[in-house]
Design a protein around this motif. Structure first.
Motif, PDB file in Angstrom:
ATOM      1  N   UNK A   1       0.815  -1.217   0.000  1.00 48.85           N
ATOM      2  CA  UNK A   1       0.000   0.000   0.000  1.00 48.85           C
ATOM      3  C   UNK A   1       0.847   1.264   0.000  1.00 48.85           C
ATOM      4  N   UNK A   2       1.856   1.324   0.847  1.00 46.59           N
ATOM      5  CA  UNK A   2       2.685   2.530   0.917  1.00 46.59           C
ATOM      6  C   UNK A   2       3.478   2.726  -0.374  1.00 46.59           C
ATOM      7  N   UNK A   3       4.002   1.639  -0.922  1.00 46.97           N
ATOM      8  CA  UNK A   3       4.795   1.740  -2.147  1.00 46.97           C
ATOM      9  C   UNK A   3       3.928   2.193  -3.331  1.00 46.97           C
ATOM     10  N   UNK A   4       2.699   1.687  -3.422  1.00 48.00           N
ATOM     11  CA  UNK A   4       1.795   2.088  -4.501  1.00 48.00           C
ATOM     12  C   UNK A   4       1.471   3.574  -4.397  1.00 48.00           C
ATOM     13  N   UNK A   5       1.210   4.042  -3.200  1.00 51.44           N
ATOM     14  CA  UNK A   5       0.895   5.451  -3.004  1.00 51.44           C
ATOM     15  C   UNK A   5       2.110   6.333  -3.268  1.00 51.44           C
ATOM     16  N   UNK A   6       3.278   5.825  -2.974  1.00 49.91           N
ATOM     17  CA  UNK A   6       4.509   6.574  -3.253  1.00 49.91           C
ATOM     18  C   UNK A   6       4.687   6.770  -4.764  1.00 49.91           C
ATOM     19  N   UNK A   7       4.376   5.753  -5.550  1.00 52.26           N
ATOM     20  CA  UNK A   7       4.443   5.892  -7.012  1.00 52.26           C
ATOM     21  C   UNK A   7       3.453   6.951  -7.500  1.00 52.26           C
ATOM     22  N   UNK A   8       2.272   6.947  -6.927  1.00 52.13           N
ATOM     23  CA  UNK A   8       1.235   7.936  -7.278  1.00 52.13           C
ATOM     24  C   UNK A   8       1.721   9.335  -6.908  1.00 52.13           C
ATOM     25  N   UNK A   9       2.325   9.443  -5.717  1.00 51.82           N
ATOM     26  CA  UNK A   9       2.852  10.733  -5.249  1.00 51.82           C
ATOM     27  C   UNK A   9       3.914  11.270  -6.207  1.00 51.82           C
TER      28      UNK A   9
ATOM     29  N   UNK B   1       4.256  20.594  -0.401  1.00 54.31           N
ATOM     30  CA  UNK B   1       3.279  19.713   0.247  1.00 54.31           C
ATOM     31  C   UNK B   1       3.965  18.476   0.815  1.00 54.31           C
ATOM     32  N   UNK B   2       4.877  17.885   0.068  1.00 53.76           N
ATOM     33  CA  UNK B   2       5.589  16.691   0.540  1.00 53.76           C
ATOM     34  C   UNK B   2       6.435  17.009   1.767  1.00 53.76           C
ATOM     35  N   UNK B   3       7.118  18.159   1.734  1.00 53.13           N
ATOM     36  CA  UNK B   3       7.933  18.548   2.901  1.00 53.13           C
ATOM     37  C   UNK B   3       7.042  18.760   4.120  1.00 53.13           C
ATOM     38  N   UNK B   4       5.910  19.444   3.936  1.00 51.68           N
ATOM     39  CA  UNK B   4       4.995  19.691   5.051  1.00 51.68           C
ATOM     40  C   UNK B   4       4.432  18.381   5.592  1.00 51.68           C
ATOM     41  N   UNK B   5       4.152  17.438   4.719  1.00 47.94           N
ATOM     42  CA  UNK B   5       3.647  16.130   5.120  1.00 47.94           C
ATOM     43  C   UNK B   5       4.667  15.421   6.010  1.00 47.94           C
ATOM     44  N   UNK B   6       5.923  15.438   5.609  1.00 48.93           N
ATOM     45  CA  UNK B   6       6.964  14.773   6.403  1.00 48.93           C
ATOM     46  C   UNK B   6       7.129  15.439   7.753  1.00 48.93           C
ATOM     47  N   UNK B   7       7.024  16.770   7.777  1.00 49.56           N
ATOM     48  CA  UNK B   7       7.158  17.513   9.031  1.00 49.56           C
ATOM     49  C   UNK B   7       5.981  17.219   9.966  1.00 49.56           C
ATOM     50  N   UNK B   8       4.760  17.200   9.400  1.00 53.73           N
ATOM     51  CA  UNK B   8       3.559  16.938  10.215  1.00 53.73           C
ATOM     52  C   UNK B   8       3.561  15.526  10.766  1.00 53.73           C
ATOM     53  N   UNK B   9       3.927  14.554   9.920  1.00 55.70           N
ATOM     54  CA  UNK B   9       3.786  13.161  10.304  1.00 55.70           C
ATOM     55  C   UNK B   9       4.958  12.608  11.069  1.00 55.70           C
TER      56      UNK B   9
ATOM     57  N   UNK C   1       5.502   8.223  10.336  1.00 52.50           N
ATOM     58  CA  UNK C   1       4.316   8.234   9.480  1.00 52.50           C
ATOM     59  C   UNK C   1       4.641   8.417   8.007  1.00 52.50           C
ATOM     60  N   UNK C   2       5.899   8.572   7.652  1.00 50.94           N
ATOM     61  CA  UNK C   2       6.257   8.831   6.265  1.00 50.94           C
ATOM     62  C   UNK C   2       5.764   7.713   5.347  1.00 50.94           C
ATOM     63  N   UNK C   3       5.880   6.457   5.744  1.00 51.13           N
ATOM     64  CA  UNK C   3       5.438   5.335   4.925  1.00 51.13           C
ATOM     65  C   UNK C   3       4.043   4.837   5.266  1.00 51.13           C
ATOM     66  N   UNK C   4       3.283   5.593   6.014  1.00 53.98           N
ATOM     67  CA  UNK C   4       1.939   5.204   6.435  1.00 53.98           C
ATOM     68  C   UNK C   4       0.944   5.465   5.296  1.00 53.98           C
ATOM     69  N   UNK C   5       0.248   4.417   4.815  1.00 52.89           N
ATOM     70  CA  UNK C   5      -0.696   4.614   3.709  1.00 52.89           C
ATOM     71  C   UNK C   5      -1.776   5.659   3.998  1.00 52.89           C
ATOM     72  N   UNK C   6      -2.280   5.712   5.239  1.00 55.78           N
ATOM     73  CA  UNK C   6      -3.320   6.694   5.555  1.00 55.78           C
ATOM     74  C   UNK C   6      -2.772   8.119   5.466  1.00 55.78           C
TER      75      UNK C   6
END
Length: 192
Positions: free
Chosen positions: A94-102, A123-131, A135-140
């Motif tokens: 799940x995480x790998x599939x979403x990473x390809x989409x990202x 957005x990606x930087x903010x996501x890493x900072x928030x999570x 949580x970086x590899x978390x599908x949710x």
């Protein structure tokens, strides 16, 4: 029909030669320069049998006669979309599939619609900072990021992100065909 550098480009010819030698090369299709010119002018996208294979990802790679043509070399991960995520998740996680989409969303936005990738990177930087790192590899968490990226894509490109692999491939093929005639590509070819 035989693949030739003068008709299909150097990369396509090398791939055809490797296939003829029995080397493991993923299935593909080579579009002629004539077809690429027609695509740039709004002509029809050829029917590609590979698109009928469900759950496949595609790479669109340029194959000019000369390497230094002045445009992008490839668009990877075409075919990742909301509808294909379940099958892709089952195959690679799940995480790998979403990473390809990202990765596909900003690449497609830039190559096809000329959208600056900086907004997606922010957005990606903010996501890493928030999570945080856990949580970086978390599908949710990636689903939240993907929703934000798709909204940014629509705001910047003024169209929704294409959710059908055929539409993604056609949009990318037309964009790369038009890139051949861009000022920077023409200047680089003239300089060479």
């Amino acid at each position: 029909r035989r693949v030739r550098a003068s008709v299909h480009g150097a990369r396509a010819t090398r791939l055809a030669e490797m296939m003829a030698l029995g080397l493991p090369v993923p299935p593909g299709a080579a579009l002629s320069f004539e077809c690429v010119r027609a695509l740039a002018e709004g002509g029809p996208m050829p029917e590609l049998p590979l698109l009928a294979m469900p759950g496949r990802l595609f790479s669109l790679r340029c194959s000019p006669e000369l390497r230094e043509w002045g445009g992008p070399s490839a668009i990877l991960n075409l075919g990742v979309a909301a509808s294909t995520l379940p099958a892709l998740s089952a195959a690679i996680g799940a995480a790998q599939a979403r990473e390809l989409y990202r990765r596909l969303i900003p690449t497609y936005a830039h190559a096809v619609h000329g959208v600056d990738p900086e907004g997606f990177e922010a957005l990606s930087r903010a996501h890493k900072t928030r999570g945080g790192p856990a949580r970086v590899g978390d599908p949710d968490a990636l689903d939240v990021l993907l929703a934000e990226m798709l909204a940014l894509f629509e705001a910047e490109a003024e169209v929704a992100f294409p959710q059908q692999p055929r539409d993604q491939l056609e949009g990318a093929a037309r964009a790369l065909a038009r890139a051949w005639n861009s000022p920077s590509a023409r200047i680089l070819r003239a300089a060479k």
